[in-house]
Enzyme design. Structure first.
Site, PDB file in Angstrom:
ATOM      1  N   LEU A  14       5.055 -34.567   9.110  1.00  0.00           N
ATOM      2  CA  LEU A  14       3.858 -35.397   8.955  1.00  0.00           C
ATOM      3  C   LEU A  14       2.985 -34.882   7.814  1.00  0.00           C
ATOM      4  O   LEU A  14       2.436 -35.669   7.034  1.00  0.00           O
ATOM      5  CB  LEU A  14       3.064 -35.433  10.270  1.00  0.00           C
ATOM      6  CG  LEU A  14       1.825 -36.324  10.277  1.00  0.00           C
ATOM      7  CD1 LEU A  14       2.162 -37.768   9.921  1.00  0.00           C
ATOM      8  CD2 LEU A  14       1.139 -36.269  11.641  1.00  0.00           C
ATOM      9  N   ALA A  63       1.684 -27.551  14.503  1.00  0.00           N
ATOM     10  CA  ALA A  63       2.016 -27.417  15.931  1.00  0.00           C
ATOM     11  C   ALA A  63       3.267 -26.577  16.094  1.00  0.00           C
ATOM     12  O   ALA A  63       4.062 -26.436  15.169  1.00  0.00           O
ATOM     13  CB  ALA A  63       2.231 -28.789  16.567  1.00  0.00           C
ATOM     14  N   TYR A  64       3.416 -26.039  17.295  1.00  0.00           N
ATOM     15  CA  TYR A  64       4.670 -25.407  17.697  1.00  0.00           C
ATOM     16  C   TYR A  64       5.476 -26.512  18.365  1.00  0.00           C
ATOM     17  O   TYR A  64       5.114 -26.989  19.428  1.00  0.00           O
ATOM     18  CB  TYR A  64       4.398 -24.260  18.671  1.00  0.00           C
ATOM     19  CG  TYR A  64       5.628 -23.444  19.029  1.00  0.00           C
ATOM     20  CD1 TYR A  64       5.807 -22.162  18.503  1.00  0.00           C
ATOM     21  CD2 TYR A  64       6.607 -23.942  19.888  1.00  0.00           C
ATOM     22  CE1 TYR A  64       6.937 -21.413  18.820  1.00  0.00           C
ATOM     23  CE2 TYR A  64       7.731 -23.201  20.201  1.00  0.00           C
ATOM     24  CZ  TYR A  64       7.889 -21.938  19.670  1.00  0.00           C
ATOM     25  OH  TYR A  64       9.018 -21.204  19.977  1.00  0.00           O
ATOM     26  N   THR A  65       6.567 -26.938  17.719  1.00  0.00           N
ATOM     27  CA  THR A  65       7.277 -28.133  18.195  1.00  0.00           C
ATOM     28  C   THR A  65       8.695 -27.859  18.702  1.00  0.00           C
ATOM     29  O   THR A  65       9.395 -28.801  19.081  1.00  0.00           O
ATOM     30  CB  THR A  65       7.361 -29.193  17.083  1.00  0.00           C
ATOM     31  OG1 THR A  65       7.999 -28.606  15.941  1.00  0.00           O
ATOM     32  CG2 THR A  65       5.988 -29.711  16.695  1.00  0.00           C
ATOM     33  N   THR A 104       1.402 -35.740  21.635  1.00  0.00           N
ATOM     34  CA  THR A 104       2.801 -36.078  21.918  1.00  0.00           C
ATOM     35  C   THR A 104       2.988 -36.872  23.209  1.00  0.00           C
ATOM     36  O   THR A 104       2.167 -36.792  24.128  1.00  0.00           O
ATOM     37  CB  THR A 104       3.615 -34.763  22.015  1.00  0.00           C
ATOM     38  OG1 THR A 104       4.947 -35.041  22.456  1.00  0.00           O
ATOM     39  CG2 THR A 104       2.994 -33.793  23.012  1.00  0.00           C
ATOM     40  N   TYR A 128       5.744 -27.031  26.214  1.00  0.00           N
ATOM     41  CA  TYR A 128       5.288 -27.780  25.035  1.00  0.00           C
ATOM     42  C   TYR A 128       4.277 -28.853  25.443  1.00  0.00           C
ATOM     43  O   TYR A 128       3.184 -28.943  24.872  1.00  0.00           O
ATOM     44  CB  TYR A 128       6.495 -28.400  24.329  1.00  0.00           C
ATOM     45  CG  TYR A 128       6.128 -29.353  23.216  1.00  0.00           C
ATOM     46  CD1 TYR A 128       5.493 -28.895  22.062  1.00  0.00           C
ATOM     47  CD2 TYR A 128       6.418 -30.720  23.308  1.00  0.00           C
ATOM     48  CE1 TYR A 128       5.150 -29.772  21.041  1.00  0.00           C
ATOM     49  CE2 TYR A 128       6.083 -31.596  22.289  1.00  0.00           C
ATOM     50  CZ  TYR A 128       5.449 -31.121  21.150  1.00  0.00           C
ATOM     51  OH  TYR A 128       5.108 -31.985  20.141  1.00  0.00           O
ATOM     52  N   LYS A 132       0.214 -28.887  24.529  1.00  0.00           N
ATOM     53  CA  LYS A 132      -0.322 -29.990  23.710  1.00  0.00           C
ATOM     54  C   LYS A 132      -1.448 -30.711  24.453  1.00  0.00           C
ATOM     55  O   LYS A 132      -2.447 -31.109  23.846  1.00  0.00           O
ATOM     56  CB  LYS A 132       0.790 -30.976  23.339  1.00  0.00           C
ATOM     57  CG  LYS A 132       1.777 -30.439  22.311  1.00  0.00           C
ATOM     58  CD  LYS A 132       1.165 -30.139  20.952  1.00  0.00           C
ATOM     59  CE  LYS A 132       0.895 -31.377  20.156  1.00  0.00           C
ATOM     60  NZ  LYS A 132       0.306 -31.057  18.821  1.00  0.00           N
TER      61      LYS A 132
END
Length: 291
Positions: A14, A63-65, A104, A128, A132
């Site tokens: 993104l 972010a940690y995705t 998310t 996750y 978030k």
């Protein structure tokens, strides 16, 4: 002078798309950062950056995705996904600015059978998803002018993602198994970036919003479409049950997002998933031929 916009996580899917959008929206001054330029988990560094550069709007694309790795890295995941958004939101609120936090579909457990609206109660069932959701809460608490955008199944021409992986595997393998009992909507990161710029152009209206492309599909059907559009016909794709493909973190079985609110509030037009997929794959092949 135009507003000063900070976009974090600029090396991600993104973030890269936001850099392309910035060239089309030259009425603003942009600051693109990733961890080397600004560590968003360092509150002092965040405050200094926002203050020194007189930032008016922050778009947090960082972010940690890694959903499965998150199960073993809860502390780091929490730091990036929960705590850092609070630091960014607090810093911009001091300046009377606005904050856009990307979230998310994983904030839902995926047990619904109709599209999730913003009024649906979140119920994450992974590290996750939980981190978030906590990030959303921190952002809303720390900045009065916060927009939360929940998205799903993000892909682009940048970095690693499902579309690029399926094209690669489709060319490498004779057969492939993909889950058919997880339903959602893919999102071309470029469409989301266009949506974010529309919100900035039209004026921030605080609240929580959902954005993905239009339509509904399973991962299996999505893979079949990727191969068809990419001209891959030598790989047999078979449907798998989720149980046959064990993953550390549970995935939502149904994560279709209702986009009525974002479309009505900001006049955003959302493309159909297949049109966006075609555009992305065309661009991927164009980039290859130019190399």
């Amino acid at each position: 002078m135009g507003k000063n916009i900070l976009i974090t996580g600029c090396n991600g899917q993104l973030g890269n798309e936001m850099q392309l959008q910035a060239k089309l929206h030259d009425g603003y001054n942009y600051f693109f950062t990733d961890v080397d330029e600004l560590d968003i988990t360092d509150e002092h560094a965040v405050n200094e950056f926002v203050s020194n550069n007189a930032i008016d709007i922050i778009v947090n694309c960082a972010a940690y995705t890694a959903v499965d790795k998150a199960e073993d890295n809860e502390e780091l995941c929490k730091l990036l996904n929960s705590i850092a958004p609070g630091y960014l939101a607090r810093a911009i609120d001091r300046r009377g600015g606005a904050f856009i936090q990307i979230s998310t579909d994983y904030v839902f457990d995926g047990t619904a059978h109709t599209p999730y609206t913003e009024e649906c109660t979140p119920c994450p069932n992974s590290v996750y998803g939980r981190t978030k959701l906590a990030g959303e809460a921190n952002a809303l608490k720390e900045c009065r002018n916060t927009v939360i955008i929940r998205t799903a199944w993000l892909y682009s021409t940048f970095g690693n993602n499902f579309v690029k992986t399926m094209i690669r595997l489709g060319k490498e393998r004779e057969s492939l198994g993909v889950v058919f009992d997880q339903i959602g909507t893919p999102t071309y990161a470029r469409d989301l970036a266009v949506g974010i710029m529309t919100i900035i152009d039209n004026g921030i209206i605080p609240g929580t919003y959902h954005f993905s492309n239009e339509g509904i599909i399973s991962w299996y059907d999505f893979t079949k479409a990727i191969h068809r559009i990419a001209g891959i016909n030598t790989c047999k794709v078979s449907p798998l049950h989720t149980a046959e493909y064990p993953a550390k973190a549970p995935r939502p079985a149904y994560s279709v997002l209702d986009k009525t609110k974002i479309k009505r509030t900001f006049g955003i037009e959302v493309p159909y998933w297949e049109e966006s997929l075609k555009a992305c794959i065309e661009l991927l092949y164009q980039q290859k031929s130019n190399q």
